[in-house]
Design a protein around this motif. Structure first.
Motif, PDB file in Angstrom:
ATOM      1  N   GLY A 149      -3.964  18.834  22.488  1.00  0.00           N
ATOM      2  CA  GLY A 149      -4.587  18.921  21.182  1.00  0.00           C
ATOM      3  C   GLY A 149      -5.744  17.857  20.829  1.00  0.00           C
ATOM      4  N   ARG A 150      -6.256  18.246  19.502  1.00  0.00           N
ATOM      5  CA  ARG A 150      -7.357  17.130  19.180  1.00  0.00           C
ATOM      6  C   ARG A 150      -6.707  15.684  19.283  1.00  0.00           C
ATOM      7  NH1 ARG A 150     -10.213  19.318  13.938  1.00  0.00           N
ATOM      8  NH2 ARG A 150      -8.674  21.208  14.425  1.00  0.00           N
ATOM      9  N   ARG A 151      -5.707  15.526  18.892  1.00  0.00           N
ATOM     10  CA  ARG A 151      -5.059  14.050  18.703  1.00  0.00           C
ATOM     11  C   ARG A 151      -3.956  13.926  20.101  1.00  0.00           C
ATOM     12  NH1 ARG A 151      -3.719  13.339  12.643  1.00  0.00           N
ATOM     13  NH2 ARG A 151      -5.890  13.764  11.724  1.00  0.00           N
ATOM     14  N   GLY A 152      -3.430  14.949  20.498  1.00  0.00           N
ATOM     15  CA  GLY A 152      -2.584  14.881  21.560  1.00  0.00           C
ATOM     16  C   GLY A 152      -1.488  14.093  21.059  1.00  0.00           C
ATOM     17  N   VAL A 153      -0.248  14.816  21.122  1.00  0.00           N
ATOM     18  CA  VAL A 153       1.109  14.498  20.316  1.00  0.00           C
ATOM     19  C   VAL A 153       1.835  13.875  21.643  1.00  0.00           C
ATOM     20  CG1 VAL A 153       2.927  15.070  19.167  1.00  0.00           C
ATOM     21  CG2 VAL A 153       0.916  15.954  18.789  1.00  0.00           C
ATOM     22  N   VAL A 154       2.058  12.494  21.665  1.00  0.00           N
ATOM     23  CA  VAL A 154       3.151  12.194  22.725  1.00  0.00           C
ATOM     24  C   VAL A 154       4.510  12.484  22.349  1.00  0.00           C
ATOM     25  CG1 VAL A 154       3.880   9.805  23.881  1.00  0.00           C
ATOM     26  CG2 VAL A 154       1.238  10.145  23.008  1.00  0.00           C
ATOM     27  N   ALA A 155       4.882  13.262  22.918  1.00  0.00           N
ATOM     28  CA  ALA A 155       6.438  13.671  22.809  1.00  0.00           C
ATOM     29  C   ALA A 155       7.517  12.781  23.568  1.00  0.00           C
ATOM     30  CB  ALA A 155       6.551  15.069  23.099  1.00  0.00           C
ATOM     31  N   VAL A 156       7.271  12.532  24.748  1.00  0.00           N
ATOM     32  CA  VAL A 156       8.130  11.759  25.559  1.00  0.00           C
ATOM     33  C   VAL A 156       7.131  10.384  26.280  1.00  0.00           C
ATOM     34  CG1 VAL A 156       9.572  11.531  27.586  1.00  0.00           C
ATOM     35  CG2 VAL A 156       9.393  13.590  25.965  1.00  0.00           C
ATOM     36  N   GLU A 157       7.616   9.287  26.192  1.00  0.00           N
ATOM     37  CA  GLU A 157       6.753   8.140  26.736  1.00  0.00           C
ATOM     38  C   GLU A 157       7.764   7.532  27.775  1.00  0.00           C
ATOM     39  OE1 GLU A 157       3.992   6.723  27.656  1.00  0.00           O
ATOM     40  OE2 GLU A 157       3.260   6.734  25.741  1.00  0.00           O
ATOM     41  N   ASP A 158       7.381   7.426  29.098  1.00  0.00           N
ATOM     42  CA  ASP A 158       7.972   6.746  29.773  1.00  0.00           C
ATOM     43  C   ASP A 158       9.542   6.419  29.841  1.00  0.00           C
ATOM     44  OD1 ASP A 158       8.155   5.117  32.312  1.00  0.00           O
ATOM     45  OD2 ASP A 158       7.911   3.323  31.065  1.00  0.00           O
ATOM     46  N   ALA A 159      10.112   8.001  29.965  1.00  0.00           N
ATOM     47  CA  ALA A 159      11.715   8.063  29.867  1.00  0.00           C
ATOM     48  C   ALA A 159      12.224   8.105  31.261  1.00  0.00           C
ATOM     49  CB  ALA A 159      11.986   9.292  29.090  1.00  0.00           C
ATOM     50  N   SER A 160      13.318   7.157  31.294  1.00  0.00           N
ATOM     51  CA  SER A 160      14.116   7.229  32.686  1.00  0.00           C
ATOM     52  C   SER A 160      15.436   7.201  32.142  1.00  0.00           C
ATOM     53  CB  SER A 160      13.653   5.909  33.447  1.00  0.00           C
ATOM     54  OG  SER A 160      12.323   6.111  33.879  1.00  0.00           O
ATOM     55  N   PHE A 161      16.461   7.999  32.859  1.00  0.00           N
ATOM     56  CA  PHE A 161      17.863   7.918  32.724  1.00  0.00           C
ATOM     57  C   PHE A 161      18.306   8.834  33.893  1.00  0.00           C
ATOM     58  CE2 PHE A 161      19.016  11.871  30.701  1.00  0.00           C
ATOM     59  CZ  PHE A 161      17.826  11.991  30.076  1.00  0.00           C
ATOM     60  N   ALA A 162      19.696   8.681  34.164  1.00  0.00           N
ATOM     61  CA  ALA A 162      20.357   9.361  35.158  1.00  0.00           C
ATOM     62  C   ALA A 162      21.597   9.976  34.652  1.00  0.00           C
ATOM     63  CB  ALA A 162      20.331   8.811  36.612  1.00  0.00           C
ATOM     64  N   VAL A 163      21.958  11.109  35.078  1.00  0.00           N
ATOM     65  CA  VAL A 163      23.412  11.535  34.506  1.00  0.00           C
ATOM     66  C   VAL A 163      23.985  11.892  35.911  1.00  0.00           C
ATOM     67  CG1 VAL A 163      24.596  13.522  33.574  1.00  0.00           C
ATOM     68  CG2 VAL A 163      22.527  12.531  32.522  1.00  0.00           C
ATOM     69  N   ASP A 164      25.147  11.294  36.094  1.00  0.00           N
ATOM     70  CA  ASP A 164      26.059  11.686  37.418  1.00  0.00           C
ATOM     71  C   ASP A 164      26.909  12.938  37.340  1.00  0.00           C
ATOM     72  OD1 ASP A 164      25.246   9.536  38.978  1.00  0.00           O
ATOM     73  OD2 ASP A 164      26.612   8.194  38.085  1.00  0.00           O
ATOM     74  N   ALA A 165      27.059  13.618  38.474  1.00  0.00           N
ATOM     75  CA  ALA A 165      27.997  14.728  38.304  1.00  0.00           C
ATOM     76  C   ALA A 165      29.256  14.483  37.683  1.00  0.00           C
ATOM     77  CB  ALA A 165      28.179  15.348  39.700  1.00  0.00           C
ATOM     78  N   GLY A 166      29.764  15.589  36.956  1.00  0.00           N
ATOM     79  CA  GLY A 166      31.076  15.478  36.130  1.00  0.00           C
ATOM     80  C   GLY A 166      30.806  14.515  34.707  1.00  0.00           C
ATOM     81  N   GLU A 167      29.823  14.058  34.340  1.00  0.00           N
ATOM     82  CA  GLU A 167      29.609  13.268  33.091  1.00  0.00           C
ATOM     83  C   GLU A 167      29.296  14.245  32.311  1.00  0.00           C
ATOM     84  OE1 GLU A 167      27.884   9.002  32.748  1.00  0.00           O
ATOM     85  OE2 GLU A 167      26.426  10.261  33.900  1.00  0.00           O
ATOM     86  N   ILE A 168      29.783  13.728  30.815  1.00  0.00           N
ATOM     87  CA  ILE A 168      29.435  14.449  29.806  1.00  0.00           C
ATOM     88  C   ILE A 168      28.557  13.587  28.865  1.00  0.00           C
ATOM     89  CG2 ILE A 168      31.715  14.065  28.841  1.00  0.00           C
ATOM     90  CD1 ILE A 168      30.982  16.680  27.182  1.00  0.00           C
TER      91      ILE A 168
END
Lengths: 330, 258
Positions: free
Chosen positions: A25-44
């Protein structure tokens, strides 16, 4: 679970790596910034954040519905940009609540349609039994042949959840699954989700801005604010962080201006409420030593401490603290 | 897990939806029939005694049949995508591991099969009303109709793609429906390149089959090649346009928005 493209051995259920999304867009909306995480199988896992934090964008990037600007997200080792089928054979989602289902179809027709979209044979007795059982479990048995448009908000929402579960994928994203539900239905849905995860061993990523839901259902929480991951730990650990340092003091008279200034130096967000019965101070301290300083100060000012209680924070408080710190000017 | 189960699921959903929206389906058919009658009797009043003899009557019946088929085929795609986005179900269709294109293709095939049946009924009603029975040689007619509709489907994909990005373009949808009349009526005996327009060659060949009783293998090979190539080209172009629009929608996060 049924997945015709199997999870890669040893891969986490969900891995988000340096994910960034800027909507053009004209300004460019940053929705996500350098996000890192992991979810193991069976987790909630709870994905917690205020509105506009980037939770939904992270989920949609993982599912390929939104194209990331940088970084990547994998589902059981499959990257959506290289192997979309691998991701979608292993992940389903409720993204828009009850809007995710066809209101002119019945709960049964919706569940069987979305199961068939993942290639499940709806005419097969085992699949039918599973779908019937799922509808019964979510209390939709008596209304399974009524059109969704005729049902209550709670039933509509449950139909959406059952339709996502009907795909029988090992990972399920639930984006705001209790939004718009009354307290009773919300509690019922949470309980059903817990049971379902325990019995079927599915992995659930539950996104919500409702702290009660996350605290009630999830063991671990990833807090997102301003597109960044600002905390990632188990719910109890997150609460412990705040449990030890938050105090509520009731003093027997009004506090002097100098005392108030000192309190504000200790915690700029301190709450001081005066009433005819005394003054209630709620303060967040950085260390145990500060508590002794505070008690000394009160004694020197001639006031008596009538009560001092270590606050039991809930996830809402912890979350607000985190977000407040994140948003504070650096 | 198989694509066949997915196809059956989509066909079942479409049949159930059509049954639930029965009034809409029947009123659409009735409207098409009434418009046909108005066109037919209006044209006969203007053309006078020559109307039946000049071939205009047959041309009108065949052209209207092709146009109504095209409208249904095109609408199912363009309006269908727009409706799915509006309802909030579009993203769920994108979550099929077989891919959205496959899901949409199944949708098109199942809807076209239903549409073809309904439009054949409309054709029978039209022929019964005007008392002119055209040849319905399905062996010759079906391949021509299917190829003709393949081009229209390409058109539907392109417009559907625009709907993904620009959302509220219903007015444009309606304009395109009337542009299709121009494609069918294109006088390509005087404007040679008009034969390459969508629907033009399909209409010409269908008219030969239905009006003159020509069999498929008796049709001009060059005309058949033009029909095949143009239809596939329009389908390819439509899919390419849809792919571009889909990419833009993913980039801008528009798939779930309306």
């Amino acid at each position: 679970m049924v997945a015709y493209i199997q999870p890669l051995p040893g891969a986490p259920a969900l891995a988000v790596e340096s994910l960034r999304k800027v909507f053009p867009g004209r300004r460019g909306v940053v929705a996500v910034e350098d996000a890192s995480f992991a979810v193991d199988a069976g987790e909630i896992v709870g994905l917690l954040g205020p509105n506009g934090a980037g939770k939904t964008t992270i989920i949609k990037c993982a599912l390929g519905l939104v194209r990331p600007t940088a970084g990547r997200a994998t589902v059981f080792g499959h990257d959506v940009r290289r192997n979309a089928a691998g991701v979608l054979a292993n992940a389903a989602a409720v993204l828009e609540g009850s809007r995710n289902v066809y209101w002119r179809l019945t709960p049964w027709e919706n569940a069987s349609f979305f199961a068939s979209l993942n290639g499940l044979p709806v005419s097969d007795p085992a699949t039918r039994r599973y779908l019937e059982a799922m509808l019964e479990r979510f209390g939709l048995g008596p209304v399974k042949n009524s059109q969704v448009r005729e049902l209550s908000t709670g039933f509509k929402q449950k139909t959406a959840v059952v339709s996502a579960l009907a795909r029988r994928t090992p990972l399920v994203f639930l984006d705001e699954p209790t939004l718009g539900l009354d307290v009773e239905t919300s509690l019922e849905l949470r309980s059903l989700l817990r049971e379902m995860v325990a019995e079927e061993g599915r992995t659930v990523v539950l996104s919500s801005h409702d702290m009660d839901v996350v605290q009630d259902v999830c063991r671990r929480v990833v807090v997102v604010s301003g597109g960044r991951v600002i905390a990632d730990q188990d719910v109890e650990g997150l609460l412990d962080l705040f449990r030890s340092r938050r105090y509520r003091l009731v003093l027997d008279g009004p506090v002097a201006a100098e005392t108030r200034e000192y309190l504000e130096r200790l915690d700029s967000q301190v709450s001081v409420a005066a009433s005819p019965a005394g003054t209630t101070v709620q303060i967040q301290l950085n260390s145990a030593a500060q508590l002794y300083e505070l008690v000394d100060l009160v004694r020197r000012s001639g006031l008596l401490i009538e009560t001092i209680v270590q606050s039991e924070p809930d996830l809402e408080q912890a979350f607000l603290e985190l977000v407040r710190k994140e948003r504070a000017p650096k | 897990m198989s694509r066949w189960h997915a196809f059956r699921g989509i066909l079942r959903r479409n049949l159930v939806t059509m049954r639930r929206y029965m009034f809409n389906t029947l009123s659409s058919m009735a409207t098409l029939y009434i418009v046909f009658l108005m066109l037919f009797f209006g044209a006969r009043a203007v053309a006078g005694a020559d109307f039946a003899l000049s071939g205009t009557q047959d041309g009108l019946i065949v052209g209207y049949f092709i146009w109504s088929l095209a409208i249904f085929a095109y609408s199912e795609l363009a309006w269908g995508l727009s409706n799915e986005a509006q309802q909030g179900t579009l993203e769920q269709l994108y979550l099929s591991p077989f891919g959205f294109r496959f899901v949409n293709a199944c949708n098109v095939v199942s809807n076209l099969s239903i549409t073809l049946l309904l439009n054949l009924l409309l054709l029978l009603a039209a022929m019964a009303t005007v008392g002119r029975w055209l040849t319905i040689d399905l062996v010759s007619l079906l391949p021509v109709l299917v190829l003709t509709l393949v081009g229209v489907v390409g058109f539907g994909f392109a417009i559907g793609g625009l709907a993904l990005v620009f959302k509220r373009i219903q007015a444009f949808f309606q304009v395109v429906q009337f542009v299709m009349v121009a494609f069918i009526a294109a006088p390509w005996s005087t404007i040679p390149w008009a034969r390459y327009l969508p629907l033009a060659m399909g209409n010409h060949l269908a008219r030969q089959i239905m009006s003159d009783g020509v069999r498929l293998w008796q049709l001009d090979r060059g005309d058949l090649v033009v029909l095949l190539v143009t239809s596939l080209a329009y389908l390819g172009l439509g899919l390419a346009a849809f792919g571009l629009a889909e990419g833009a929608a993913r980039e801008r996060g528009l798939l779930g928005q309306y």
